[in-house]
Scaffold this active site. Structure first.
Site, PDB file in Angstrom:
ATOM      1  N   LYS A  41       3.333 -18.825   5.322  1.00 49.17           N
ATOM      2  CA  LYS A  41       2.626 -19.494   6.740  1.00 49.17           C
ATOM      3  C   LYS A  41       2.448 -18.080   7.468  1.00 49.17           C
ATOM      4  O   LYS A  41       3.029 -17.280   7.214  1.00 49.17           O
ATOM      5  CB  LYS A  41       3.926 -20.323   7.172  1.00 49.17           C
ATOM      6  CG  LYS A  41       4.748 -19.619   8.119  1.00 49.17           C
ATOM      7  CD  LYS A  41       5.731 -20.581   9.103  1.00 49.17           C
ATOM      8  CE  LYS A  41       5.867 -19.739  10.339  1.00 49.17           C
ATOM      9  NZ  LYS A  41       6.778 -20.604  11.362  1.00 49.17           N
ATOM     10  N   HIS A  69       6.797 -27.203  10.336  1.00 55.19           N
ATOM     11  CA  HIS A  69       7.914 -27.728  10.403  1.00 55.19           C
ATOM     12  C   HIS A  69       8.243 -29.168  10.700  1.00 55.19           C
ATOM     13  O   HIS A  69       9.028 -29.794   9.894  1.00 55.19           O
ATOM     14  CB  HIS A  69       8.971 -26.500  10.663  1.00 55.19           C
ATOM     15  CG  HIS A  69       8.698 -25.298  10.290  1.00 55.19           C
ATOM     16  ND1 HIS A  69       8.398 -24.810   8.951  1.00 55.19           N
ATOM     17  CD2 HIS A  69       8.727 -23.959  10.675  1.00 55.19           C
ATOM     18  CE1 HIS A  69       8.216 -23.461   8.968  1.00 55.19           C
ATOM     19  NE2 HIS A  69       8.242 -23.002  10.034  1.00 55.19           N
ATOM     20  N   ASP A 109       2.989 -22.467  15.407  1.00 55.85           N
ATOM     21  CA  ASP A 109       4.042 -21.716  14.761  1.00 55.85           C
ATOM     22  C   ASP A 109       5.033 -22.669  14.209  1.00 55.85           C
ATOM     23  O   ASP A 109       5.702 -22.529  13.377  1.00 55.85           O
ATOM     24  CB  ASP A 109       4.786 -20.801  15.751  1.00 55.85           C
ATOM     25  CG  ASP A 109       5.588 -19.963  14.990  1.00 55.85           C
ATOM     26  OD1 ASP A 109       5.117 -19.556  13.845  1.00 55.85           O
ATOM     27  OD2 ASP A 109       6.914 -19.618  15.295  1.00 55.85           O
ATOM     28  N   LYS A 129      15.194 -26.591   2.395  1.00 58.33           N
ATOM     29  CA  LYS A 129      16.613 -26.680   2.942  1.00 58.33           C
ATOM     30  C   LYS A 129      17.329 -27.735   2.207  1.00 58.33           C
ATOM     31  O   LYS A 129      16.804 -28.868   2.064  1.00 58.33           O
ATOM     32  CB  LYS A 129      16.651 -27.050   4.547  1.00 58.33           C
ATOM     33  CG  LYS A 129      16.465 -25.670   5.138  1.00 58.33           C
ATOM     34  CD  LYS A 129      16.445 -25.867   6.885  1.00 58.33           C
ATOM     35  CE  LYS A 129      15.938 -24.647   7.564  1.00 58.33           C
ATOM     36  NZ  LYS A 129      16.859 -23.630   7.414  1.00 58.33           N
ATOM     37  N   GLU A 171      15.687 -22.920  19.620  1.00 55.17           N
ATOM     38  CA  GLU A 171      16.280 -21.474  19.201  1.00 55.17           C
ATOM     39  C   GLU A 171      16.648 -20.844  20.302  1.00 55.17           C
ATOM     40  O   GLU A 171      16.259 -21.042  21.491  1.00 55.17           O
ATOM     41  CB  GLU A 171      14.831 -20.655  18.677  1.00 55.17           C
ATOM     42  CG  GLU A 171      14.376 -21.299  17.151  1.00 55.17           C
ATOM     43  CD  GLU A 171      13.162 -20.192  16.924  1.00 55.17           C
ATOM     44  OE1 GLU A 171      13.339 -19.434  16.189  1.00 55.17           O
ATOM     45  OE2 GLU A 171      12.096 -20.669  17.273  1.00 55.17           O
ATOM     46  N   LYS A 217      11.776 -22.103  22.350  1.00 56.46           N
ATOM     47  CA  LYS A 217      12.595 -20.721  22.126  1.00 56.46           C
ATOM     48  C   LYS A 217      13.181 -20.554  23.609  1.00 56.46           C
ATOM     49  O   LYS A 217      13.181 -20.873  24.562  1.00 56.46           O
ATOM     50  CB  LYS A 217      11.405 -19.663  21.928  1.00 56.46           C
ATOM     51  CG  LYS A 217      10.816 -19.562  20.682  1.00 56.46           C
ATOM     52  CD  LYS A 217      10.306 -18.301  20.341  1.00 56.46           C
ATOM     53  CE  LYS A 217       9.663 -18.388  18.908  1.00 56.46           C
ATOM     54  NZ  LYS A 217      10.776 -18.364  17.981  1.00 56.46           N
ATOM     55  N   ARG A 250       0.843  -1.160   0.060  1.00 53.85           N
ATOM     56  CA  ARG A 250       0.200   0.019   0.055  1.00 53.85           C
ATOM     57  C   ARG A 250       0.992   1.333  -0.006  1.00 53.85           C
ATOM     58  O   ARG A 250       0.420   2.427  -0.274  1.00 53.85           O
ATOM     59  CB  ARG A 250      -0.918  -0.044   1.254  1.00 53.85           C
ATOM     60  CG  ARG A 250      -2.077  -1.051   0.992  1.00 53.85           C
ATOM     61  CD  ARG A 250      -2.588  -1.232   2.539  1.00 53.85           C
ATOM     62  NE  ARG A 250      -1.901  -1.471   3.240  1.00 53.85           N
ATOM     63  CZ  ARG A 250      -2.041  -1.696   4.830  1.00 53.85           C
ATOM     64  NH1 ARG A 250      -3.062  -1.514   5.247  1.00 53.85           N
ATOM     65  NH2 ARG A 250      -1.064  -2.021   5.638  1.00 53.85           N
ATOM     66  N   HIS A 291       9.270 -23.286   4.419  1.00 56.21           N
ATOM     67  CA  HIS A 291      10.751 -22.943   3.935  1.00 56.21           C
ATOM     68  C   HIS A 291      11.652 -24.087   4.495  1.00 56.21           C
ATOM     69  O   HIS A 291      12.864 -24.300   3.944  1.00 56.21           O
ATOM     70  CB  HIS A 291      11.175 -21.628   4.298  1.00 56.21           C
ATOM     71  CG  HIS A 291      11.619 -21.375   5.572  1.00 56.21           C
ATOM     72  ND1 HIS A 291      10.566 -20.929   6.593  1.00 56.21           N
ATOM     73  CD2 HIS A 291      12.571 -21.452   6.482  1.00 56.21           C
ATOM     74  CE1 HIS A 291      11.012 -20.958   7.868  1.00 56.21           C
ATOM     75  NE2 HIS A 291      12.180 -21.259   7.689  1.00 56.21           N
TER      76      HIS A 291
HETATM   77  P1  NAP Z   1       5.118  -7.158   7.800  1.00 52.45           P
HETATM   78  O1  NAP Z   1       6.671  -6.966   7.774  1.00 52.45           O
HETATM   79  O2  NAP Z   1       4.162  -6.755   8.386  1.00 52.45           O
HETATM   80  O3  NAP Z   1       4.735  -6.999   6.046  1.00 52.45           O
HETATM   81  C1  NAP Z   1       3.604  -7.002   5.610  1.00 52.45           C
HETATM   82  C2  NAP Z   1       3.608  -6.388   4.189  1.00 52.45           C
HETATM   83  O4  NAP Z   1       2.190  -6.314   3.606  1.00 52.45           O
HETATM   84  C3  NAP Z   1       3.900  -5.161   3.936  1.00 52.45           C
HETATM   85  O5  NAP Z   1       4.682  -4.659   2.725  1.00 52.45           O
HETATM   86  C4  NAP Z   1       2.435  -4.312   3.869  1.00 52.45           C
HETATM   87  O6  NAP Z   1       2.934  -2.992   3.272  1.00 52.45           O
HETATM   88  C5  NAP Z   1       1.867  -5.304   3.236  1.00 52.45           C
HETATM   89  N1  NAP Z   1       0.515  -5.198   3.207  1.00 52.45           N
HETATM   90  C6  NAP Z   1      -0.376  -5.059   4.378  1.00 52.45           C
HETATM   91  N2  NAP Z   1      -1.584  -4.930   4.390  1.00 52.45           N
HETATM   92  C7  NAP Z   1      -1.776  -4.518   2.826  1.00 52.45           C
HETATM   93  C8  NAP Z   1      -2.811  -4.507   1.868  1.00 52.45           C
HETATM   94  N3  NAP Z   1      -4.174  -4.438   2.391  1.00 52.45           N
HETATM   95  N4  NAP Z   1      -2.624  -4.400   0.588  1.00 52.45           N
HETATM   96  C9  NAP Z   1      -1.313  -4.595   0.159  1.00 52.45           C
HETATM   97  N5  NAP Z   1      -0.277  -4.717   1.092  1.00 52.45           N
HETATM   98  C10 NAP Z   1      -0.324  -4.881   2.275  1.00 52.45           C
HETATM   99  O7  NAP Z   1       5.174  -8.877   7.550  1.00 52.45           O
HETATM  100  P2  NAP Z   1       6.316 -10.049   7.146  1.00 52.45           P
HETATM  101  O8  NAP Z   1       6.933 -10.320   8.528  1.00 52.45           O
HETATM  102  O9  NAP Z   1       7.107  -9.436   6.094  1.00 52.45           O
HETATM  103  O10 NAP Z   1       5.445 -11.236   6.718  1.00 52.45           O
HETATM  104  C11 NAP Z   1       4.745 -11.347   5.727  1.00 52.45           C
HETATM  105  C12 NAP Z   1       4.248 -12.779   5.591  1.00 52.45           C
HETATM  106  O11 NAP Z   1       5.114 -13.620   5.791  1.00 52.45           O
HETATM  107  C13 NAP Z   1       3.151 -13.112   7.005  1.00 52.45           C
HETATM  108  O12 NAP Z   1       1.889 -13.960   6.639  1.00 52.45           O
HETATM  109  C14 NAP Z   1       4.413 -13.696   7.953  1.00 52.45           C
HETATM  110  O13 NAP Z   1       3.401 -14.676   8.755  1.00 52.45           O
HETATM  111  C15 NAP Z   1       4.849 -14.580   6.863  1.00 52.45           C
HETATM  112  N6  NAP Z   1       6.138 -14.781   7.545  1.00 52.45           N
HETATM  113  C16 NAP Z   1       6.928 -13.885   7.670  1.00 52.45           C
HETATM  114  C17 NAP Z   1       8.454 -14.380   8.163  1.00 52.45           C
HETATM  115  C18 NAP Z   1       9.549 -13.362   8.484  1.00 52.45           C
HETATM  116  O14 NAP Z   1      10.586 -13.869   9.079  1.00 52.45           O
HETATM  117  N7  NAP Z   1       9.079 -12.300   8.789  1.00 52.45           N
HETATM  118  C19 NAP Z   1       8.710 -15.789   8.267  1.00 52.45           C
HETATM  119  C20 NAP Z   1       7.846 -16.591   7.792  1.00 52.45           C
HETATM  120  C21 NAP Z   1       6.726 -16.319   7.376  1.00 52.45           C
HETATM  121  P3  NAP Z   1       2.050  -1.864   3.376  1.00 52.45           P
HETATM  122  O15 NAP Z   1       1.815  -1.366   4.981  1.00 52.45           O
HETATM  123  O16 NAP Z   1       2.845  -0.648   2.666  1.00 52.45           O
HETATM  124  O17 NAP Z   1       0.811  -1.968   2.678  1.00 52.45           O
END
Ligand code: NAP
Length: 480
Positions: free
Chosen positions: A146, A238, A233, A180, A214, A329, A49, A176
């Protein structure tokens, strides 16, 4: 290492400004670019967004990549060429903004993949908009992160939302761990060597231990984690996937549905886990470390940061061989491994004083990937036959040298999406079966008897988890 380039593609990353995209997806793609696996014409389109244009997005990528791909971006020429192929569209997943420009930007006749690196609550809206705005067609692929649901019901809803617009062979559910190198090597060890498979059963294997430990706590993501806990989680996805790869029958071929059919049979063979075989834990404060509760935002949270289970696979191959799973953890170390513990030799010809240790095959996933086979040999030197255990170690980085410079899980999985190879992704029925099994354990959590036990930070987990093993006359391997 042989690199086979993928076909030309347009990859749209929803959530391009988020944490996962910054830390894993963009750095991973750049590494594939450097490796020559991405065609020079392939394009990446970031979507979120945040109201910025492509030039501003590329500027922000320069900053994040400086943090998460520090070494790689030293090749400035390659980095600038990579950035030149990246666009950005400000799009609202749940509204109208941005969809028309996205449709106009996508090229005909190249592979289209949509990576949903966003929360699952907007998977359905994105899937619908992609089809409605003609961004996706029958050949397009959709990748989802996930968590895929928090129970069977929510997973079924997510599956229905995706399947309303995409066929199962277009949906790539990421775990993921499956990307691996060692996890895939587990299949190679089992099915490409005649050595192990004849012994891979209850007759020769005493038990299996799967550990995902972890050392970090939940600081920074306590709010999210508190709604999830270790069971949702880590275990449902996993650890379950690792268990499946150890326990499954040989698939008829290394092909997506053949492999996933066999994994599904394992999940469906899992016995209901009785309360006595479940341990929950939550780390307390200690040794200058803060407690789980400090970060959870809920002072009376009963979410588990640790879980240990004794699991039985009810089929001919595994009857009587328990699988012990544990994850937590703030434990002693960061260590992920599968330990296949063989039975002791039935009789020692070297006398009673020479107790013969059982062989063990240890598959290390983290921090270093590799394999260890614990063997018994004669202690060197004169003075009779005394036995000692020695590890036959193969750390991939050492054994394979440059060839061990393999892609990380995200890189490999994204390239598999472009190739249209679903082998390392979870199928919808697999995820639902895993939730059916996990739900019967989570339901028991609400009973008072299963309140999490406290454990010290940087320990091996709660006492009860040691007792779970002692009860069976076994012990956990050290977490190190
Ligand atoms: P995050 O940092 O909160 O990022 C969320 C992203 O979604 C942002 O780019 C946000 O950008 C965008 N977004 C949110 N609402 C939106 C909307 N209505 N329209 C368009 N874009 C939107 O989350 P994240 O940690 O990257 O995680 C993303 C996903 O991957 C989640 O499902 C999480 O559970 C999963 N995941 C993350 C990790 C990790 O290490 N981070 C690991 C495994 C899985 P804007 O605010 O600019 O819209």
């Amino acid at each position: 290492m042989q690199i086979i380039p993928v076909d030309d593609f347009d990859l749209v990353i929803f959530g391009a400004t988020g944490d996962l995209a910054s830390r894993k997806i963009f750095p991973g793609l750049f590494r594939r670019w450097l490796a020559g696996q991405m065609p020079s014409t392939s394009r990446i389109i970031g979507a979120a967004r945040t109201d910025i244009d492509s030039a501003e997005f590329r500027t922000s990528l320069r900053e994040t990549m400086a943090k998460f791909a520090t070494k790689e971006i030293e090749d400035t020429e390659a980095f600038e060429a990579f950035l030149a192929n990246i666009d950005y569209i400000s799009i609202d997943a749940t509204g109208d903004k941005g969809w028309k420009p996205l449709a106009e930007l996508l090229r005909p006749n190249v592979i289209r993949a949509f990576y949903l690196s966003v929360g699952p609550s907007i998977f359905g809206a994105i899937a619908e908009n992609l089809v409605q705005h003609k961004c996706a067609d029958r050949n397009s692929r959709i990748v989802v992160e996930k968590p895929f649901g928090r129970d069977l019901e929510s997973a079924q809803i997510l599956n229905a939302e995706l399947r309303a617009h995409f066929k199962e062979d277009q949906i790539y559910r990421i775990d993921h761990y499956l990307g691996k190198e060692t996890v895939q090597n587990l299949m190679a060890i089992r099915f490409a060597n005649a050595l192990f498979e004849p012994l891979w059963n209850a007759q020769h294997i005493d038990h299996v231990q799967i550990t995902v430990a972890e050392d970090i706590g939940v600081a920074g993501r306590g709010g999210y984690y508190d709604k999830s806990g270790a069971m949702r989680d880590m275990v449902q996805n996993h650890l379950m996937q690792l268990l499946c790869l150890v326990a499954m029958e040989p698939p008829s071929q290394f092909e997506a549905d053949a492999v996933r059919d066999e994994k599904l049979k394992v999940i469906r063979s899992l016995a209901t886990v009785p309360r006595r075989d479940i341990v929950r834990g939550q780390y307390r404060a200690g040794a200058g470390e803060e407690s789980y509760i400090t970060h959870s935002e809920n002072p009376s949270s009963s979410t588990e940061s640790y879980v240990a289970l004794r699991v039985e696979v009810e089929n001919w191959r595994w009857a009587g061989t328990p699988f012990y799973l544990r994850t937590g953890k703030r434990l002693r170390a960061r260590a992920t491994e599968i330990a296949v513990m063989f039975k002791e030799p039935p009789h020692s010809i070297f006398g009673k004083e020479n107790k013969l240790p059982a062989n063990a095959l240890i598959i290390h996933l983290q921090p270093d990937e590799g394999i260890t086979l614990n063997m018994t040999i004669k202690e060197p030197g004169p003075g009779g036959m005394r036995m000692m255990e020695v590890p036959l170690d193969m750390t991939f980085a050492e054994a394979l040298g440059d060839a061990a410079d393999f892609p990380d899980a995200y890189e490999r999985l994204i390239m598999d999406v472009i190739r249209g190879n679903q082998t390392l992704f979870m199928r919808g029925d697999e995820v639902e079966a895993a939730w059916t099994w996990a739900d019967q354990i989570i339901e028991k959590f609400s009973e008072n008897a299963l309140k999490p036990s406290q454990y010290d930070p940087l320990s091996s987990g709660p006492e009860e988890s040691l007792a779970l093993m002692h009860r069976d006359g076994r012990r956990w391997r050290d977490i190190e």
